[in-house]
Design a protein around this motif. Structure first.
Motif, short mmCIF file in Angstrom:
data_model
loop_
_atom_site.label_atom_id
_atom_site.label_comp_id
_atom_site.label_asym_id
_atom_site.label_seq_id
_atom_site.Cartn_x
_atom_site.Cartn_y
_atom_site.Cartn_z
N SER A 115 15.52 32.50 19.54
CA SER A 115 15.02 32.83 20.88
C SER A 115 15.41 34.25 21.27
O SER A 115 14.62 34.98 21.87
N ARG A 118 13.28 36.70 19.42
CA ARG A 118 11.95 36.68 20.02
C ARG A 118 11.93 37.49 21.30
O ARG A 118 11.01 38.27 21.54
N THR A 122 9.62 40.85 21.60
CA THR A 122 8.39 40.66 22.35
C THR A 122 8.12 41.95 23.11
O THR A 122 8.95 42.44 23.84
N ASN A 137 2.84 37.57 21.49
CA ASN A 137 3.62 36.38 21.14
C ASN A 137 3.93 36.30 19.66
O ASN A 137 4.21 35.25 19.14
N PRO A 139 6.55 37.99 17.66
CA PRO A 139 7.68 38.91 17.62
C PRO A 139 8.16 39.26 16.23
O PRO A 139 8.84 40.23 16.06
#
Length: 155
Positions: A115, A118, A122, A137, A139
């Motif tokens: 996470s 990401r 992003t 979306n 990454p």
């Protein structure tokens, strides 16, 4: 297989099985990274984990030698380590397949790291038509969509 499985030193407790699973997560992360295109680098032919180290159809003894005795793990390509997102996934994979089962990352920690990667990768890019933010979306480096014949694992 995790080193403790190959050694036959399995503790039949829930936590031990979770640690064995986290070793497998590290191998899956390696496989995912191996199928990503970092910058302009090529994506090579698919290899199974330990295929370079022990061959395409390793025996149990081959795996014991590589994983337990030599404490080897699948290699990371230099190109992967130079890509910010892939390098963090490589580091996470390494920590998942630690020889010491108790030193391996937990599933929650791996989820948080992914996470975090990401969020860091992003990007907000304005579209030319509406000049409104568009969230990318994807990454990570581009995953190849080349259909390669599947390899069977003897692991």
């Amino acid at each position: 297989m995790a080193p403790e499985v190959l050694e036959g030193a399995i503790n039949f407790q829930r936590d031990a099985f979770l640690r064995i699973d986290m070793y497998a997560v590290g191998l899956v992360l390696w496989e995912l990274v191996s199928r990503c295109k970092a910058a302009d680098g090529p994506v090579g032919e698919y290899l199974l984990p330990f295929e370079e180290e022990a061959g395409q159809h390793p025996s149990l003894e081959d795996l014991q030698e590589v994983v337990v005795n030599k404490k080897m793990r699948p290699a990371f390509k230099d190109l992967w380590l130079k890509h910010s997102g892939l390098s963090q996934l490589c580091e996470t994979a390494e920590e998942c397949w630690d020889h010491d089962a108790e030193a391996r990352l937990s599933a929650g920690c791996v989820q948080e790291r992914i996470s975090q990667v990401r969020r860091l990768l992003t990007v907000t890019v304005p579209t030319s038509e509406q000049q409104q933010p568009h969230h990318n979306n994807t990454p990570f480096a581009m995953v190849t969509n080349v259909d390669l014949p599947p390899k069977e694992s003897s692991i």
